[in-house]
Each structure stands twice: as C-alpha cells, then as structure tokens.
Design an enzyme around this catalytic site. Structure first.
Site, PDB file in Angstrom:
ATOM      1  N   ASP A  86       0.980  -1.233   0.082  1.00  0.00           N
ATOM      2  CA  ASP A  86       0.023   0.094   0.024  1.00  0.00           C
ATOM      3  C   ASP A  86       0.933   1.337  -0.080  1.00  0.00           C
ATOM      4  OD1 ASP A  86      -1.831   2.053   0.510  1.00  0.00           O
ATOM      5  OD2 ASP A  86      -3.080   0.728   1.764  1.00  0.00           O
ATOM      6  N   ASP A  97      -3.499   7.566  -3.109  1.00  0.00           N
ATOM      7  CA  ASP A  97      -3.263   6.267  -2.340  1.00  0.00           C
ATOM      8  C   ASP A  97      -3.793   5.170  -3.175  1.00  0.00           C
ATOM      9  OD1 ASP A  97      -3.430   4.548  -0.161  1.00  0.00           O
ATOM     10  OD2 ASP A  97      -5.018   5.850   1.038  1.00  0.00           O
ATOM     11  N   HIS A 157     -11.962   5.842   2.163  1.00  0.00           N
ATOM     12  CA  HIS A 157     -11.868   7.285   2.926  1.00  0.00           C
ATOM     13  C   HIS A 157     -11.826   8.474   1.923  1.00  0.00           C
ATOM     14  CE1 HIS A 157      -7.466   7.190   2.207  1.00  0.00           C
ATOM     15  NE2 HIS A 157      -7.657   5.699   2.515  1.00  0.00           N
ATOM     16  N   HIS A 165      -6.593  10.630   5.540  1.00  0.00           N
ATOM     17  CA  HIS A 165      -8.069  10.274   5.974  1.00  0.00           C
ATOM     18  C   HIS A 165      -8.793  11.447   6.549  1.00  0.00           C
ATOM     19  CE1 HIS A 165      -7.418   5.502   6.417  1.00  0.00           C
ATOM     20  NE2 HIS A 165      -6.636   6.053   5.858  1.00  0.00           N
ATOM     21  N   GLU A 192     -10.931   0.918  -0.968  1.00  0.00           N
ATOM     22  CA  GLU A 192      -9.991  -0.242  -0.654  1.00  0.00           C
ATOM     23  C   GLU A 192     -10.745  -1.476  -0.174  1.00  0.00           C
ATOM     24  OE1 GLU A 192      -6.987   1.030   2.106  1.00  0.00           O
ATOM     25  OE2 GLU A 192      -7.986   2.795   2.287  1.00  0.00           O
ATOM     26  N   GLU A 286      -6.662  -1.288  -3.946  1.00  0.00           N
ATOM     27  CA  GLU A 286      -7.085   0.152  -3.775  1.00  0.00           C
ATOM     28  C   GLU A 286      -6.831   1.158  -4.860  1.00  0.00           C
ATOM     29  OE1 GLU A 286      -5.132   2.340  -0.404  1.00  0.00           O
ATOM     30  OE2 GLU A 286      -6.500   3.787  -0.253  1.00  0.00           O
TER      31      GLU A 286
HETATM   32 MN    MN Z   1      -3.639   2.922   0.751  1.00  0.00          MN
HETATM   33 MN    MN Z   2      -6.464   4.186   1.893  1.00  0.00          MN
END
Ligand code: MN
Ligand code: MN
Length: 300
Positions: A86, A97, A157, A165, A192, A286
């Site tokens: 990630d 992200d 998020h 976030h 995600e 994600e």
């Molecule tokens: Mn992530």
């Molecule tokens: Mn994330």
C-alpha cells in the site's frame, strides 16, 4: 470539503503512484528484505517527482495493514506469502493512495480475484452523489459471492490536502444508516476493499512503526528535546504519516522512545499494525478516484 483540489497535481501524483505500484509488484519476491522493498519504492517515488504521502506499507498474510519496517528490521518475505503493498504519493500535498496484493503461494488466486473484482465493481458505480450505502453494498456482495468475508472494520476514505484520512469512511459492508450520505462533487476518495478467509475483522497488534502529527496541544509538558523533534516532524511531514525509520539519523539516539512519549502525550497519532482476528489471509486492492461535477476519474 473545504479544500480546493489541484487536478493537475493530483494527476501528476497519480502517474507516479501507478508506476510505483507496478514497480512494487516487480520487487515482491520470496526472500526479499521487506526494508529493501519499502525503501526502494519510497526512493522510486522521490526520483519520479513525487513524495511519499505515507510510509510504504508491506503487510503479509494475516497482517492486513500498517506494517512498515521498524528501525533495523531484518524481516524477509517468506515462502507462500500473500503480500499487500500500500503506497501513497503526494505532489504539493495532493495525495493519491493505492494498493495491490501479490500472491506468492499460487493458492490464493480466488481471494485476490474476488477482492479486485469488488474494487472494480465499486469504482464502476462511483459518480457524483453516489450513496456510501451503495458502495459498501456492492463491495460486500461481490466478496461474499466469491466465498469470502469483507473486513468490516476497515474502510475507504476521503482525502484532503496533506490529510490521508479526511473524516469520511467509505464502508466495505452494506450499512443502511449511510444511505443518505453521498459523495459530493469535488471529493477525492480512496476505495479499498479488504477480503479474507478469516473472521472479517482486524484487531490492533502490539507494534507501531507509523505515526502522524495530530496538531493537538500536548496533554502534559514537553521536554526541549521532544519540542525539537515535534518541530522537525511538523516541518518535514506536516500532518502526513511517517515511519520511525525515517528519523534514524535524527540527533537523539533514542528516537523510538521519544516518539512513544509524544504519542502518550497526545501530539502524535499511532497506527498499530492491524491483524486479522481469525488469522485469516487478507487481500486488498485500492484506487483513488476524483469525483467531479460530471465524472469519476481513477487517478491510480
Ligand atoms: Mn492505501
Ligand atoms: Mn487508503
């Protein structure tokens, strides 16, 4: 959400994130040092013109998220591992992200395919004013149809400038109470899904190798050394998550101890390693999506 998003900078961050994610997949091999993999990915991001929006997370098997190597970490990727990478890239605080899972066992193909399909299905329904209930419902249904469980206490998020976030949770399960909550135009969201053959729940592990500055006043007085470290952190990382190992050359020998004190005094937020409650294997994919007045743009 009160933040004007710079679409050009987001697109630039997205291009770096896509390339970094592909590079990450090429590095995930049995026997590779987790520290080498994470440092290589972070270096790649910098050399490509971005900055890491948070430490590279490399979470293996039942570890669902938030594992980044600690100081002097010598762990290697074991045989048969299911590896989640990630990563986040920012350009001037505009964050993308993204995450991918690699199956080195050859036994968890269906789990990965199902999780990836859940993400694709979710992305396919995203448009201005989509309900958060609908996103969670599509993710949960796809994962259950595949024979797995969504992890109910991990979610997507929204993302703000220098904030990964930003307050809105996008569930991976159907939650009717969210029916009226809709994605407003001008919102950047990360979707995600996490799926598992375990219990569908994560619990906090004992380790914290990632922190971020809360911006809050300390609960009690700070020593001058703590103030100096906090100044350094807020200058270097603002409110973005950072790794303990990023501070290995900081002036004090016991930077880990200082971070724990700053955490206990409320000025740092800690991100414990998250472990599947039934020790099930976990997969995650994600994407970050920019929702405008007229469309949904997948950035990475
Ligand atoms: Mn992530
Ligand atoms: Mn994330």
């Amino acid at each position: 959400m009160g933040v004007v998003l710079d679409v050009d900078k987001l697109r630039a961050a997205g291009r770096v994130a896509v390339a970094a994610r592909e590079y990450a997949v090429s590095l995930v091999r049995v026997g590779a040092l987790v520290l080498d993999v994470c440092e290589s990915i972070e270096r790649f991001i910098v050399e490509s013109g971005g900055l890491p929006a948070f430490p590279c997370n490399l979470s293996i098997n039942e570890v669902a998220a938030h594992y980044t190597p600690g100081l002097g970490d010598s762990s290697v990727i074991p045989e048969g591992a299911v590896v989640k990478v990630d990563l986040g890239v920012h350009v001037d605080g505009f964050i993308v992200d993204t995450a991918v899972t690699v199956d080195l066992s050859g036994e968890h193909g269906k789990l990965l395919e199902t999780t990836m399909r859940a993400l694709e299905e979710a992305v396919s329904i995203v448009k201005p004013y989509v309900s958060l209930y609908d996103i969670g419902r599509v993710v949960e249904r796809t994962i259950r149809e595949g024979g797995f469980k969504p992890i109910r206490n991990l979610s997507g998020h929204n993302i703000g400038r220098y904030v990964v976030h930003a307050g809105l949770s996008i569930p991976n399960v159907a939650d009717r109470s969210l029916f009226r909550l809709r994605v407003q135009p001008g919102t950047l969201i990360a979707l995600e899904p996490f799926a598992t053959n375990g219990k569908g729940l994560v619990v906090d592990g004992p380790t914290i190798n990632i922190y971020s500055y809360t911006g809050r006043e300390p609960k009690m007085g700070l020593t001058s050394l703590e103030v100096e470290l906090l100044d350094h952190i807020s200058r270097e990382y603002k409110t973005l998550p950072f790794a303990t190992r990023w501070l290995k050359n900081w002036k004090s020998g016991d930077v880990e101890g200082l971070l724990k004190l700053l955490h206990s005094k409320g000025v740092l937020h800690g991100y414990p390693v998250l472990v599947e409650a039934g020790r099930g294997v976990v997969a995650q994919f994600e994407h970050t999506v920019l929702v405008t007045e007229s469309e949904a743009i997948v950035l990475a």
